[in-house]
Design a protein around this motif. Structure first.
Motif, short mmCIF file in Angstrom:
data_model
loop_
_atom_site.label_atom_id
_atom_site.label_comp_id
_atom_site.label_asym_id
_atom_site.label_seq_id
_atom_site.Cartn_x
_atom_site.Cartn_y
_atom_site.Cartn_z
N VAL A 1 37.49 -14.23 43.17
CA VAL A 1 38.62 -13.35 42.88
C VAL A 1 38.38 -12.68 41.54
N SER A 2 38.67 -11.40 41.48
CA SER A 2 38.62 -10.70 40.20
C SER A 2 39.85 -9.80 40.10
N THR A 3 40.16 -9.42 38.89
CA THR A 3 41.28 -8.53 38.64
C THR A 3 40.75 -7.20 38.15
N PHE A 4 41.16 -6.15 38.79
CA PHE A 4 40.73 -4.81 38.41
C PHE A 4 41.41 -4.46 37.09
N ALA A 5 40.65 -3.97 36.14
CA ALA A 5 41.18 -3.54 34.86
C ALA A 5 40.89 -2.07 34.70
N SER A 6 41.89 -1.26 34.82
CA SER A 6 41.73 0.19 34.71
C SER A 6 41.32 0.56 33.29
N ARG A 7 40.42 1.49 33.19
CA ARG A 7 39.95 1.98 31.91
C ARG A 7 40.42 3.44 31.76
N PRO A 8 40.85 3.79 30.56
CA PRO A 8 41.29 5.19 30.38
C PRO A 8 40.14 6.16 30.67
N VAL A 9 40.48 7.23 31.30
CA VAL A 9 39.49 8.27 31.60
C VAL A 9 39.35 9.16 30.39
N PRO A 10 38.10 9.33 29.88
CA PRO A 10 37.91 10.20 28.70
C PRO A 10 38.33 11.65 29.03
N VAL A 11 38.93 12.27 28.05
CA VAL A 11 39.40 13.65 28.24
C VAL A 11 38.45 14.62 27.63
#
Length: 186
Positions: free
Chosen positions: A176-186
């Motif tokens: 099991v893993s947890t998805f960790a969203s990363r900010p998208v560079p602008v």
């Protein structure tokens, strides 16, 4: 038996004797198992029930394709339980639901049925192998060219001589893993 207990205590049982569920009880349990996820409500499966002499006929059919020295052993395999329920996969071609997902629906019904059988005091074991690839078995069971035999459930009452079912335990953290969203560079 509650659902969690059924899931944790169900085990494949090698030795199965009478009684097995009758046709009406099998249909009732299948009604519950058919509530499994099935995108499109396609029911891309059917069951063929074999009892008594029908199991012997299937065993002889399978043995006919084997080397002579293996025929008796192979024929006898069809007699290991009072009820053999063969699962036939019948995918709906050209449907928006892909075949792999239809196969998952058929597999889910089989597992649900095993849990329901266990909750009613029956034993079962999933069998694959020679029967799934046998042209003679396919012909005998009346499969169409677009159908596939996925396997069968041997069903009956478990012999008390087998060890009692034990709960499966173990650490599943590495599954099991947890998805960790990363900010998208602008």
């Amino acid at each position: 038996m509650d659902v969690m207990t059924a899931v944790l205590t169900r085990r494949s049982r090698q030795t199965l004797n009478e009684p097995a569920p009758g046709d009406a009880e099998f249909a009732y349990l299948l009604g519950g198992a058919a509530a499994a996820p099935d995108h499109g409500s396609l029911r891309p499966w059917r069951w063929i029930l074999l009892r008594g002499e029908d199991r012997k006929t299937l065993g002889e059919s399978l043995a006919s394709e084997a080397p002579p020295e293996q025929r008796d052993r192979i024929a006898g395999k069809a007699l290991r339980a009072p009820l053999m329920a063969a699962l036939v996969f019948r995918p709906v071609a050209g449907h928006k639901v892909p075949e792999w997902e239809q196969m998952a629906a058929a597999s889910s019904v089989a597992y649900g049925l095993m849990l329901l059988l266990h909750s009613r005091g029956y034993g079962s074991i999933w069998r694959t192998g020679r029967m799934c690839e046998s042209g003679a078995a396919h012909e005998l069971l009346g499969l169409t060219p677009t159908e596939r035999l996925l396997g069968s459930l041997d069903i009956g009452t478990a012999d008390g001589g087998e060890p009692p079912a034990r709960r499966r335990t173990g650490d599943l953290a590495d599954h099991v893993s947890t998805f960790a969203s990363r900010p998208v560079p602008v």
